[in-house]
Design a protein around this motif. Sequence first.
Motif, PDB file in Angstrom:
ATOM      1  N   SER A  13     132.924  75.391  42.961  1.00  0.00           N
ATOM      2  CA  SER A  13     132.119  74.433  43.151  1.00  0.00           C
ATOM      3  C   SER A  13     131.192  73.733  41.758  1.00  0.00           C
ATOM      4  O   SER A  13     131.052  72.852  41.549  1.00  0.00           O
ATOM      5  CB  SER A  13     131.151  74.277  44.282  1.00  0.00           C
ATOM      6  OG  SER A  13     130.339  73.339  44.480  1.00  0.00           O
ATOM      7  N   LYS A  16     133.302  72.427  39.382  1.00  0.00           N
ATOM      8  CA  LYS A  16     133.691  71.122  39.530  1.00  0.00           C
ATOM      9  C   LYS A  16     132.543  70.023  39.312  1.00  0.00           C
ATOM     10  O   LYS A  16     132.999  69.150  38.521  1.00  0.00           O
ATOM     11  CB  LYS A  16     133.699  71.032  41.068  1.00  0.00           C
ATOM     12  CG  LYS A  16     135.036  70.248  41.633  1.00  0.00           C
ATOM     13  CD  LYS A  16     135.006  70.374  43.190  1.00  0.00           C
ATOM     14  CE  LYS A  16     136.218  70.328  43.873  1.00  0.00           C
ATOM     15  NZ  LYS A  16     136.116  70.228  45.195  1.00  0.00           N
ATOM     16  N   GLU A  71     130.297  71.827  49.198  1.00  0.00           N
ATOM     17  CA  GLU A  71     131.381  71.556  48.678  1.00  0.00           C
ATOM     18  C   GLU A  71     132.103  73.228  48.288  1.00  0.00           C
ATOM     19  O   GLU A  71     133.172  73.387  48.690  1.00  0.00           O
ATOM     20  CB  GLU A  71     131.116  71.690  46.934  1.00  0.00           C
ATOM     21  CG  GLU A  71     132.584  71.304  46.305  1.00  0.00           C
ATOM     22  CD  GLU A  71     132.842  69.943  46.484  1.00  0.00           C
ATOM     23  OE1 GLU A  71     134.406  69.787  46.445  1.00  0.00           O
ATOM     24  OE2 GLU A  71     132.281  68.817  46.919  1.00  0.00           O
ATOM     25  N   ALA A  72     131.349  74.016  48.332  1.00  0.00           N
ATOM     26  CA  ALA A  72     131.800  75.634  48.591  1.00  0.00           C
ATOM     27  C   ALA A  72     132.230  75.981  50.057  1.00  0.00           C
ATOM     28  O   ALA A  72     133.034  76.765  50.100  1.00  0.00           O
ATOM     29  CB  ALA A  72     130.589  76.514  48.084  1.00  0.00           C
TER      30      ALA A  72
END
Length: 121
Positions: A13, A16, A71-72
């Motif tokens: 994440s 990203k 997100e993780a």
Amino acid sequence: MTDHAFLCRLGISIRKYRLACGLSQEELSARIDCDKNTIGKMERGESDFRLSTLSHVARGLDTSCSRILKEAEHDDSDIFAATIEYDYLRLFQYCHQLSPEQFNNLCNTAHLYVKANNQTK
């Protein structure tokens, strides 16, 4: 999910969002005043870092801890695509810096691009 699996996802994440910002590990480490190797360890899931460290990283990436954590939590194999909401935020920040003429040119170009792509389908 094991601790190691979570740390790996958290690292993905962070990577990203770093890539979405167009930053290298060195540039991010300079922004938050930490060692480049520390960023690498975080991104590879090799570091069980503190929440305060995540806060510094999030600020360096112009995002929030909650976005990185959210997100993780999702099992997403596409490590390069940022969330749609984040993409819109980055686009808004970029467009906000443009002059009215530059913004108009960008809109016209986007309109022509969409029109050309719709004709080829």
